[in-house]
Design a protein around this motif. Sequence first.
Motif, PDB file in Angstrom:
ATOM      1  N   LEU A 262     -11.787 -13.601  21.447  1.00 51.22           N
ATOM      2  CA  LEU A 262     -11.941 -14.973  22.192  1.00 51.22           C
ATOM      3  C   LEU A 262     -12.268 -15.594  21.568  1.00 51.22           C
ATOM      4  N   ASN A 263     -13.606 -15.090  20.671  1.00 51.75           N
ATOM      5  CA  ASN A 263     -15.008 -16.152  20.154  1.00 51.75           C
ATOM      6  C   ASN A 263     -14.041 -16.855  18.669  1.00 51.75           C
ATOM      7  N   TRP A 264     -12.495 -16.372  18.324  1.00 47.61           N
ATOM      8  CA  TRP A 264     -12.342 -16.889  17.388  1.00 47.61           C
ATOM      9  C   TRP A 264     -11.568 -17.674  18.057  1.00 47.61           C
ATOM     10  N   LEU A 265     -11.074 -18.039  19.548  1.00 50.23           N
ATOM     11  CA  LEU A 265     -10.335 -18.907  19.932  1.00 50.23           C
ATOM     12  C   LEU A 265     -11.329 -20.487  20.718  1.00 50.23           C
ATOM     13  N   PHE A 266     -12.483 -18.991  20.915  1.00 48.38           N
ATOM     14  CA  PHE A 266     -13.241 -20.349  21.358  1.00 48.38           C
ATOM     15  C   PHE A 266     -14.053 -21.811  20.107  1.00 48.38           C
ATOM     16  N   LEU A 267     -14.566 -21.027  18.965  1.00 50.44           N
ATOM     17  CA  LEU A 267     -14.485 -21.192  17.781  1.00 50.44           C
ATOM     18  C   LEU A 267     -13.403 -22.421  17.010  1.00 50.44           C
ATOM     19  N   TYR A 268     -12.361 -22.184  16.987  1.00 51.08           N
ATOM     20  CA  TYR A 268     -10.923 -23.018  17.173  1.00 51.08           C
ATOM     21  C   TYR A 268     -11.253 -24.430  16.816  1.00 51.08           C
ATOM     22  N   TYR A 269     -11.253 -24.166  18.964  1.00 51.47           N
ATOM     23  CA  TYR A 269     -10.843 -24.987  20.111  1.00 51.47           C
ATOM     24  C   TYR A 269     -11.822 -25.881  19.968  1.00 51.47           C
ATOM     25  N   ILE A 270     -13.075 -25.574  19.338  1.00 47.05           N
ATOM     26  CA  ILE A 270     -14.709 -26.512  19.077  1.00 47.05           C
ATOM     27  C   ILE A 270     -14.576 -27.108  17.611  1.00 47.05           C
ATOM     28  N   ASN A 271     -13.950 -26.842  16.660  1.00 44.20           N
ATOM     29  CA  ASN A 271     -13.627 -26.522  15.391  1.00 44.20           C
ATOM     30  C   ASN A 271     -12.462 -28.136  15.417  1.00 44.20           C
ATOM     31  N   ASN A 272     -11.009 -27.942  16.467  1.00 51.86           N
ATOM     32  CA  ASN A 272     -10.270 -28.210  16.009  1.00 51.86           C
ATOM     33  C   ASN A 272      -9.838 -29.718  17.271  1.00 51.86           C
ATOM     34  N   ASN A 273     -10.993 -29.682  18.433  1.00 51.72           N
ATOM     35  CA  ASN A 273     -10.982 -29.903  19.311  1.00 51.72           C
ATOM     36  C   ASN A 273      -9.168 -29.548  19.963  1.00 51.72           C
ATOM     37  N   ILE A 274      -8.699 -28.612  19.855  1.00 52.18           N
ATOM     38  CA  ILE A 274      -7.279 -28.686  20.889  1.00 52.18           C
ATOM     39  C   ILE A 274      -7.380 -28.059  21.609  1.00 52.18           C
ATOM     40  N   ASN A 275      -6.560 -28.423  22.419  1.00 47.66           N
ATOM     41  CA  ASN A 275      -6.413 -27.894  24.638  1.00 47.66           C
ATOM     42  C   ASN A 275      -6.135 -26.592  24.116  1.00 47.66           C
ATOM     43  N   LEU A 276      -6.764 -25.481  24.918  1.00 46.35           N
ATOM     44  CA  LEU A 276      -7.000 -24.032  25.162  1.00 46.35           C
ATOM     45  C   LEU A 276      -6.401 -23.881  26.373  1.00 46.35           C
ATOM     46  N   LEU A 277      -5.232 -23.373  26.344  1.00 48.95           N
ATOM     47  CA  LEU A 277      -4.997 -22.458  27.792  1.00 48.95           C
ATOM     48  C   LEU A 277      -4.844 -20.957  27.493  1.00 48.95           C
ATOM     49  N   TYR A 278      -5.856 -19.986  28.304  1.00 43.65           N
ATOM     50  CA  TYR A 278      -5.666 -18.863  27.466  1.00 43.65           C
ATOM     51  C   TYR A 278      -5.926 -17.779  28.397  1.00 43.65           C
ATOM     52  N   GLN A 279      -5.719 -16.732  28.295  1.00 41.21           N
ATOM     53  CA  GLN A 279      -5.277 -15.365  29.619  1.00 41.21           C
ATOM     54  C   GLN A 279      -6.549 -14.373  29.553  1.00 41.21           C
ATOM     55  N   ILE A 280      -7.189 -13.999  29.928  1.00 44.07           N
ATOM     56  CA  ILE A 280      -8.044 -13.217  29.955  1.00 44.07           C
ATOM     57  C   ILE A 280      -7.398 -12.107  31.157  1.00 44.07           C
ATOM     58  N   ASP A 281      -7.119 -10.839  30.994  1.00 47.44           N
ATOM     59  CA  ASP A 281      -6.883  -9.869  32.129  1.00 47.44           C
ATOM     60  C   ASP A 281      -6.047  -9.868  33.331  1.00 47.44           C
ATOM     61  N   GLY A 282      -4.941 -10.997  32.945  1.00 46.34           N
ATOM     62  CA  GLY A 282      -4.096 -11.777  33.540  1.00 46.34           C
ATOM     63  C   GLY A 282      -4.344 -12.878  33.738  1.00 46.34           C
ATOM     64  N   GLY A 283      -5.642 -13.793  34.337  1.00 48.83           N
ATOM     65  CA  GLY A 283      -5.817 -14.717  34.144  1.00 48.83           C
ATOM     66  C   GLY A 283      -5.364 -16.007  34.026  1.00 48.83           C
ATOM     67  N   TRP A 284      -5.869 -16.507  34.353  1.00 48.41           N
ATOM     68  CA  TRP A 284      -5.087 -18.429  33.429  1.00 48.41           C
ATOM     69  C   TRP A 284      -6.914 -18.702  33.341  1.00 48.41           C
ATOM     70  N   HIS A 285      -7.197 -19.157  32.136  1.00 47.27           N
ATOM     71  CA  HIS A 285      -7.699 -20.498  32.100  1.00 47.27           C
ATOM     72  C   HIS A 285      -7.849 -21.893  31.223  1.00 47.27           C
ATOM     73  N   TRP A 286      -8.804 -21.943  31.070  1.00 42.83           N
ATOM     74  CA  TRP A 286      -8.186 -23.243  29.885  1.00 42.83           C
ATOM     75  C   TRP A 286     -10.149 -24.239  29.539  1.00 42.83           C
ATOM     76  N   LEU A 287      -9.395 -24.476  28.431  1.00 36.55           N
ATOM     77  CA  LEU A 287     -10.540 -25.918  28.071  1.00 36.55           C
ATOM     78  C   LEU A 287     -10.106 -27.164  27.135  1.00 36.55           C
ATOM     79  N   GLY A 288     -10.055 -28.137  27.686  1.00 36.24           N
ATOM     80  CA  GLY A 288      -9.501 -29.232  26.473  1.00 36.24           C
ATOM     81  C   GLY A 288     -10.370 -30.213  27.968  1.00 36.24           C
ATOM     82  N   SER A 289      -9.211 -31.621  27.316  1.00 33.83           N
ATOM     83  CA  SER A 289     -10.101 -33.109  27.622  1.00 33.83           C
ATOM     84  C   SER A 289      -9.659 -32.510  29.012  1.00 33.83           C
TER      85      SER A 289
END
Length: 143
Positions: A102-129
């Motif tokens: 998760l930390n790696w994905l967050f850093l990748y999101y921040i550094n590359n400005n790419i939208n992110l949809l991720y699953q934690i314990d079966g639930g969906w979460h997202w970051l992006g525009s």
Amino acid sequence: MNRNCNDCTKCCEGWTKGNVRGHDYYRGKPCHFVKINIGCSIYKDRPKKQCQDYNCEWLVNKELPEWMKPSYTHVVINQIEENNFIYLKCIEAGKKMSVNVLNWLFLYYINNNINLLYQIDGGWHWLGSKDFVNYIKERVKQF
């Protein structure tokens, strides 16, 4: 970069969706042809569209470190292009996503400005525009 699946079968183990030769696979139902942790029983004759053309993000993106291979992290990452959005969809594959992933994905999101949809314990979460967030809020029920 010369990566290969070898014994990684996460994309076929029932964490992603598809149909191979009339056999559906989806969350909880592996591909009919997978031998988990071994490989595909029809690898040489696997269908082009569903299998040969599929590459998880780890196979094609050299920015993902070696330790992010799905068989190590239990997370399948796919780059999705739909409705004028590009995003990484990160699917838990048998275990809860680790803090390191998760930390790696967050850093990748921040550094590359790419939208992110991720699953934690079966639930969906997202970051992006803002537009992506609004789009995903409407679609998340379909995942």
